[in-house]
Enzyme design. Structure first.
Site, PDB file in Angstrom:
ATOM      1  CE  LYS A  25      -2.477  -1.601   3.561  1.00 45.15           C
ATOM      2  NZ  LYS A  25      -2.124  -3.033   3.635  1.00 45.15           N
ATOM      3  CB  THR A  26       3.800   2.283   2.066  1.00 42.40           C
ATOM      4  OG1 THR A  26       3.062   1.940   3.233  1.00 42.40           O
ATOM      5  CG2 THR A  26       4.577   3.551   2.313  1.00 42.40           C
ATOM      6  CG  ASP A  34      -0.195   3.187   6.790  1.00 37.41           C
ATOM      7  OD1 ASP A  34      -1.058   2.460   6.287  1.00 37.41           O
ATOM      8  OD2 ASP A  34       0.913   2.765   7.160  1.00 37.41           O
ATOM      9  CB  THR A  74      -4.956  -3.928   7.767  1.00 40.56           C
ATOM     10  OG1 THR A  74      -5.187  -3.222   8.987  1.00 40.56           O
ATOM     11  CG2 THR A  74      -3.512  -3.765   7.352  1.00 40.56           C
ATOM     12  NE  ARG A  80       6.162  -4.253   5.314  1.00 40.90           N
ATOM     13  CZ  ARG A  80       5.033  -3.704   5.776  1.00 40.90           C
ATOM     14  NH1 ARG A  80       4.375  -4.266   6.760  1.00 40.90           N
ATOM     15  NH2 ARG A  80       4.569  -2.600   5.240  1.00 40.90           N
TER      16      ARG A  80
END
Ligand code: ADE
Length: 346
Positions: free
Chosen positions: A75-76, A120, A169, A228
């Site tokens: 997302k980032t 976020d 999330t 990640r």
């Protein structure tokens, strides 16, 4: 390093620990610098290409965009790429960081025309600040209330036109007034295995590592279909290759490193297995409510919801029913426990 708990020198699991400064630097090094370098999420990429391309043609800022999905899915990274594609600056904040209306005002009034504001964990913004956000998103205005009681006055501040990129999330926790103010919403799914392999291959190159194709496959299989995690595991395996080998990431080194870290062939570690085992052994396969499961496993409810459950559900090991979580037949098989038909669900 202790062999007993599979944890790293930092004493934390490579799969579920919180993002550290080290990760942020790693993320920055490995983060794709443009869309061509970005692997996976093809549909989202295509959609964004149209939205951004059309906005650029009109010489306008794109509408506000919302991304949801499990943590570590990009997302980032995508938000940074959106700003890059627009040729604009990005400012980054998060729901819990905005405590008062003044915090939000400071962020919004410091934006320039066309900037991207990345928010976020937008499900964690408090109600008061959320309500200030509505006119900011819709009309690029901030209505500040000065003073209290009969002397209270409102002051309207004009804001630059910006694009809010929200990430969460937990889409279900977003209020519908906030959700409806985003022009487009995208779900980020777990990545395809082949895409995770390509990401590890690329990261190996960026880090200047020599990694055998078989080793890439082994790391990818245990990466929970999450970039990640893949990059974290690659780094842990690199440490092993440097300490116990010649620095080359061979199949053998990858296997022994992941065995040492106690990450099994599906990418499960002790915490995941404990959750499954508790449902099977203490709750007879379920159904069990979140609260009871958290108490029985000594995990926080949020950790179960954000870290463990999405992947266990993706594997089909856990299902959610109206009465709680249940383990499936394939979860029993994975744990090596004889399957017992769940009587409560018959
Ligand atoms: N590193 C982390 N995520 C990535 C992605 N989606 N593509 C390429 N490299 C990445």
């Amino acid at each position: 390093m202790s062999r007993s708990n599979g944890k790293t020198a930092l004493g934390q699991s490579p799969l579920r620990r919180k993002t550290t400064e080290e990760d942020k630097i790693l993320d920055l090094t490995l983060r794709p610098k443009n869309w061509e370098e970005y692997i996976g999420q093809a549909k989202v990429k295509r959609n964004l290409g149209i939205i951004i391309g059309a906005a650029k043609k009109r010489n306008e800022s794109p509408e506000h965009l919302l991304f949801y999905g499990a943590s570590g899915l990009g997302k980032t990274t995508i938000s940074y790429l959106i700003a890059k594609e627009l040729g604009m600056n990005i400012k980054v904040t998060s729901g819990p960081a905005i405590e008062k209306a003044g915090d939000l005002a400071a962020i919004l009034t410091n934006l320039s025309d066309g900037d991207v504001l990345f928010l976020d964990e937008c499900h964690r913004i408090n109600k008061v600040c959320e309500e200030y956000l509505y006119p900011a998103m819709e009309e690029f205005k901030l209505n500040l209330i000065m003073g209290k009681g009969p002397l209270a006055r409102t002051m309207e501040l004009k804001l630059p036109r910006f694009t809010l990129v929200g990430a969460t999330t937990r889409i279900a926790l977003l209020s519908s007034p906030l959700r409806s103010r985003f022009g487009a919403t995208f779900q980020l799914n777990f990545y395809e295995l082949e895409d995770i392999e390509k990401i590890i291959q690329r990261s190996s190159q960026v880090l200047g590592l020599e990694t055998e194709p078989e080793a890439i496959k082994i790391i990818a299989q245990r990466s929970r279909f999450t970039p990640r995690v893949a990059n974290r595991l690659l780094k842990r395996v690199r440490d092993f290759a440097q300490m116990e080998g010649e620095g080359i990431i061979t199949k053998k080194i990858a296997e022994s490193a992941l065995e040492f870290l106690e990450i099994d062939e599906k990418g499960l570690e002790s915490g995941d297995k404990r959750i499954l085992e508790v449902i099977v052994k203490k709750f007879d396969g379920g159904p069990v409510g979140l609260q009871a499961l958290a108490a029985a496993t000594s995990e926080e409810e949020d950790t179960i919801l954000d870290i463990y459950e999405p992947y266990l559900m993706q594997l089909g090991f856990i299902e959610r029913t109206p009465r709680g979580r249940i383990t499936t037949k394939i979860a029993y098989q994975h744990l090596g426990i004889k399957y017992k038909v769940n009587q409560t669900l018959l």
